[in-house]
Design a protein around this motif. Structure first.
Motif, PDB file in Angstrom:
ATOM      1  N   VAL A 169       8.919  69.618  33.869  1.00  0.00           N
ATOM      2  CA  VAL A 169       7.977  70.730  33.791  1.00  0.00           C
ATOM      3  C   VAL A 169       6.795  70.351  32.897  1.00  0.00           C
ATOM      4  CG1 VAL A 169       7.664  73.129  33.057  1.00  0.00           C
ATOM      5  CG2 VAL A 169       9.763  72.452  34.222  1.00  0.00           C
ATOM      6  N   GLY A 170       7.095  69.656  31.793  1.00  0.00           N
ATOM      7  CA  GLY A 170       6.024  69.207  30.911  1.00  0.00           C
ATOM      8  C   GLY A 170       5.057  68.271  31.610  1.00  0.00           C
ATOM      9  N   GLY A 171       5.581  67.410  32.510  1.00  0.00           N
ATOM     10  CA  GLY A 171       4.706  66.545  33.292  1.00  0.00           C
ATOM     11  C   GLY A 171       3.774  67.347  34.184  1.00  0.00           C
ATOM     12  N   GLY A 172       4.295  68.432  34.756  1.00  0.00           N
ATOM     13  CA  GLY A 172       3.449  69.308  35.564  1.00  0.00           C
ATOM     14  C   GLY A 172       2.372  69.974  34.729  1.00  0.00           C
ATOM     15  N   VAL A 173       2.746  70.414  33.536  1.00  0.00           N
ATOM     16  CA  VAL A 173       1.768  71.036  32.636  1.00  0.00           C
ATOM     17  C   VAL A 173       0.702  70.021  32.221  1.00  0.00           C
ATOM     18  CG1 VAL A 173       1.459  72.098  30.363  1.00  0.00           C
ATOM     19  CG2 VAL A 173       3.406  72.755  31.789  1.00  0.00           C
ATOM     20  N   LEU A 174       1.129  68.783  31.962  1.00  0.00           N
ATOM     21  CA  LEU A 174       0.179  67.741  31.573  1.00  0.00           C
ATOM     22  C   LEU A 174      -0.786  67.434  32.714  1.00  0.00           C
ATOM     23  CD1 LEU A 174      -0.783  65.616  29.553  1.00  0.00           C
ATOM     24  CD2 LEU A 174       0.958  64.068  30.467  1.00  0.00           C
ATOM     25  N   ALA A 175      -0.266  67.369  33.950  1.00  0.00           N
ATOM     26  CA  ALA A 175      -1.134  67.110  35.099  1.00  0.00           C
ATOM     27  C   ALA A 175      -2.171  68.215  35.252  1.00  0.00           C
ATOM     28  CB  ALA A 175      -0.299  66.993  36.369  1.00  0.00           C
TER      29      ALA A 175
END
Length: 222
Positions: free
Chosen positions: A92-98
């Motif tokens: 989920v954090g990767g999605g937020v970072l993207a």
């Protein structure tokens, strides 16, 4: 003992493994050209098919992960371990970072770059949705979600390593402040996929997925 689902490795799974590989290859090609000072054009188009092949090979190598996990519409029989929960949070954090990187590009974009950022919006939205879906699948101990997360993380980690090496290349002489931010961003893009892969392959996560409704161990009683 492998399940029929793991033994039968359909074309759809091969294609899903090729996608992150192709994207990573398209990134790695130009980055390596910059690191080596080659300045050869067209390396993205060369790297994409090579990366797709690498993604398929990674997917085949990780196929054993498809033999563990809950069966639809089965539910995991126990609460997820810290490793599985942490991996889901990092997805989920990767999605937020993207989404954050896209928004930062949108704020800085002008003229033609602004058009490019708008063109990138649908892929970024698809990426965010895919990462959230994988996170939910991992928490539910879906074997396919774990496999896809590991394959994608390895591919993304390889591309991020190439970018980090490019930022650290002595050939580059950028502004010190911007350089530090670029190196920090690249290091973060390396750390997240590496952590996701390590967590999902850890003994704690392995126990989660083995106890999540996968193939039962053979009974010793006659």
């Amino acid at each position: 003992m492998s399940t029929p689902r793991a033994a039968a490795f359909p074309v759809l799974r091969l294609a899903s493994a090729a996608v992150p590989g192709a994207v990573s290859g398209a990134v790695i090609g130009p980055e390596m050209s910059a690191i080596l000072g080659l300045h050869v054009g067209g390396l993205a188009t060369v790297g994409a098919p090579l990366g797709a092949v690498a993604g398929v090979l990674i997917g085949v190598a990780a196929r054993a992960l498809l033999g563990q996990g809950t069966r639809h519409p089965g539910r995991a029989g126990h609460r997820a371990s810290w490793a599985t929960v942490s991996a889901a949070c990092l997805l989920v954090g990767g999605g937020v970072l993207a989404a954050a990187l896209w928004d930062a590009g949108r704020r800085q974009a002008v003229e033609m770059d602004g058009i490019l950022v708008l063109v990138l919006l649908p892929p970024v939205a698809i990426l965010v949705a895919a990462l959230v879906t994988l996170a939910v699948g991992v928490l539910r101990r879906r074997a396919t979600a774990r496999w896809a997360a590991v394959v994608a993380s390895v591919c993304v980690g390889a591309a991020a390593c190439a970018r980090l090496l490019g930022e650290l290349s002595p050939l580059a002489t950028p502004d010190p402040v911007e350089w530090r931010l670029s190196v920090l961003q690249a290091a973060l893009l390396v750390a997240i996929p590496v952590a996701i892969t390590a967590l999902l392959l850890s003994p704690a996560a392995r126990r989660d997925f083995r106890a999540g409704g996968g193939p039962a161990a053979p009974s010793s009683s006659g």
